[in-house]
Write an enzyme that holds these catalytic residues in place. Structure first.
Site, PDB file in Angstrom:
ATOM      1  N   SER A 177      12.385 -58.702 -32.137  1.00  0.00           N
ATOM      2  CA  SER A 177      11.987 -60.200 -32.129  1.00  0.00           C
ATOM      3  C   SER A 177      10.981 -60.337 -33.217  1.00  0.00           C
ATOM      4  CB  SER A 177      11.430 -60.538 -31.020  1.00  0.00           C
ATOM      5  OG  SER A 177      10.649 -59.706 -30.193  1.00  0.00           O
ATOM      6  N   HIS A 205      18.015 -62.491 -29.941  1.00  0.00           N
ATOM      7  CA  HIS A 205      17.832 -62.826 -31.337  1.00  0.00           C
ATOM      8  C   HIS A 205      19.094 -62.712 -31.903  1.00  0.00           C
ATOM      9  CE1 HIS A 205      13.665 -63.787 -30.891  1.00  0.00           C
ATOM     10  NE2 HIS A 205      13.603 -62.808 -30.482  1.00  0.00           N
ATOM     11  N   LYS A 236      16.993 -69.901 -27.585  1.00  0.00           N
ATOM     12  CA  LYS A 236      17.028 -69.750 -28.862  1.00  0.00           C
ATOM     13  C   LYS A 236      17.914 -70.330 -29.803  1.00  0.00           C
ATOM     14  CE  LYS A 236      13.403 -66.263 -27.886  1.00  0.00           C
ATOM     15  NZ  LYS A 236      13.264 -64.871 -27.293  1.00  0.00           N
TER      16      LYS A 236
END
Ligand SMILES: *Cc1c(COP(=O)(O)O)cnc(C)c1O
Length: 385
Positions: A177, A205, A236
Site C-alpha cells: 500500500s 490495491h 478502493k
C-alpha cells in the site's frame, strides 16, 4: 493517564509525526473541496474513479428505496439480505474462486480471517511491510508470528523450514500500500506446496486494477490453488465500501461460523451490496479505465525528473516519492498544497523511519493535464525547498 496522553501528543508534534484530518466538503474525486479550498487530489485509492460515479449513485438510491438503509442484525440473525448474497456469488465467480464472504471493511476481514484460521499451535509468516491489520489479525490469533524482510523469499523459506507449527499461513499484501510494488506470489505459492503452508493474499490495491478485467493480482500471476485465500477491499478501486474474502467452500463455511468480526457484527446496509454489484460490473467492463490509468502511470514515471527525491520502483497506481525526513516530507506536501495540489506525506510508523514519502496515488479519473500539473509543481518545489 490524561497527562501522559498529552505528553505523547506533544512529542508526536515535535517529531513531525502528528497526523491531522482534512475536512472534505465534496464527493471523493480527482478535484475536491477540502478545508474550504479547491484541490487537485492524488490522495484517494479510488483508482478507477468510481466513488462518485452517477450510475452507482442512482443504484444506491433505488436500492435504498427497495431495501431500506439498515441491515438491522448480524448475518446469522436476519441481516443476510439477498443483495449481500448475490454480491458474494458474483464476486466468487468474478475472481474464479469457489466461494466468497463479505465483511464490512478490509480491516474487519483481515482480523477476522487470520484469527479464525490460526490458533495457538500455528504460525503466521508476514512481510515486514504488510498492512497493519494483517499484523493485528496475527496477534489476535495467538499464533506464533514471524516477520520476514520485504519480499525476501529466501528468508521466508528459512523460517518455514524450521517451523514446527501445526498450520502455517503466509500473509502478504499483493500490492504494497505504501510502496506500490508487488509480492512474489508465485514463489510464495511454491513454498506453500513445499512446506504444507497456506497463502493469504491481501489484494486491497490490486483488485479492480490488475489482472484480466481487473480480477486482481492472483489473475495477474495466473495463480490458482486450494492453498490460496484472498481478501480484497471494496472501498478502493470498487469505489464504495467493504471487503470480501474468497477461497475454498470449506474455508468460507468455517469463517461464517468462526470469524468473530463476521459473526458478532452488523453487516453493511443491503443497498451498499446492490451498489457494489453494479460496481463490479463496471470493473469487469472497465478495460478502458485501466488502460487510461496505465497511460497516466507511464507518463508520470517518464516525465518526473527530480534529483532530490526518487520515485520508488512501482508500476502500479501507487507511486511513492521518497523524501526521507518527516519534516521534509511534510514541508513538500505543504508546498504542493499551497499550489492547489494534495499529496499526502506518509510517515512512520506507517513506513520505516527515514523513508517518509509523498504517496502519489493515480486514478483513471485523472487527465494527462492533471499529471502535468503535478510534475510542474514538484519540479518547482525542488528549486525552492
Ligand atoms: C486499506 C487496506 C486495508 C483495509 O481495508 P479497509 O476496507 O479500508 O478497512 C487492508 N489491507 C490493505 C493492504 C489496505 O491497503
Amino acid at each position: 493517564m490524561l497527562n501522559s496522553l498529552k505528553l505523547s501528543l506533544d512529542q508526536r508534534k515535535v517529531d513531525g509525526l502528528l497526523r491531522q484530518r482534512r475536512l472534505l466538503d465534496s464527493p471523493q474525486a480527482e478535484h475536491i473541496v477540502a478545508n474550504n479550498q479547491h484541490f487537485l487530489s492524488f490522495c484517494s485509492n479510488d483508482y478507477l474513479g468510481l466513488a462518485n460515479h452517477h450510475d452507482l449513485i442512482a443504484t444506491m438510491q433505488s436500492a435504498a428505496q427497495a431495501s431500506g438503509v439498515g441491515s438491522g442484525a448480524s448475518n446469522l440473525i436476519t441481516g443476510h439480505h439477498r443483495y449481500h448474497d448475490n454480491l458474494e456469488k458474483q464476486l466468487a465467480k468474478f475472481v474464479h474462486m469457489p466461494a466468497a464472504l463479505l465483511f464490512s471493511t478490509g480491516y474487519m476481514a483481515n482480523i477476522g480471517v487470520i484469527s479464525a484460521l490460526m490458533g495457538r499451535n500455528d504460525a503466521v509468516f508476514a512481510d515486514k511491510l504488510n498492512h497493519a491489520c494483517l499484523n493485528d489479525g496475527a496477534f489476535l490469533s495467538r499464533a506464533a508470528f514471524h516477520r520476514f524482510p520485504h519480499n525476501d523469499v529466501v528468508a521466508l523459506e528459512e523460517l518455514l523450514k524450521t517451523s514446527t507449527a501445526k498450520h502455517k499461513l503466509i500473509a502478504a499484501d499483493a500490492v504494497f500500500s505504501m510502496d506500490g510494488d508487488m509480492a512474489p506470489l508465485p514463489e510464495y505459492l511454491s513454498l506453500c506446496e513445499k512446506y504444507d503452508a497456506y497463502l493469504y493474499v491481501d489484494d486491497a490495491h490490486g483488485f479492480g486494477v490488475l489482472g484480466e478485467h481487473g480480477q486482481g493480482t492472483l489473475n495477474h500471476f495466473k495463480l490458482k490453488s486450494p492453498r490460496i485465500i484472498m481478501m480484497a477491499t471494496l472501498g478502493k478501486a470498487a469505489g464504495v465500501a467493504g471487503a470480501f474474502v474468497a477461497g475454498e467452500q470449506v474455508v468460507i463455511e468455517y469463517l461464517i461460523q468462526k470469524a468473530n468480526s463476521y459473526v458478532y457484527s452488523t453487516p453493511a446496509p443491503p443497498a451498499l451490496s446492490a451498489t457494489l454489484s453494479a460496481s463490479v460490473n463496471l470493473i469487469e467492463h472497465g478495460d478502458h479505465l485501466r488502460s487510461h490509468l496505465r497511460t497516466l502511470i507511464a507518463y508520470l514515471k517518464d516525465n518526473l525528473n527530480c534529483r532530490k527525491w526518487q520515485l520508488m520502483p512501482s508500476d502500479t497506481a501507487v507511486q511513492p516519492l521518497v523524501v526521507g525526513g518527516n519534516h521534509e516530507a511534510l514541508a513538500l506536501s505543504e508546498y504542493l498544497q499551497s499550489c492547489g495540489v494534495l499529496v499526502p506525506a506518509i510517515r512512520p510508523p506507517t513506513v520505516p523511519v527515514g523513508t517518509s514519502r509523498l504517496r502519489i496515488s493515480l486514478s483513471a479519473a485523472h487527465s494527462i493535464e492533471d499529471i502535468q500539473k503535478l510534475i510542474k509543481v514538484l519540479h518547482q518545489a525542488e528549486t525552492l525547498l
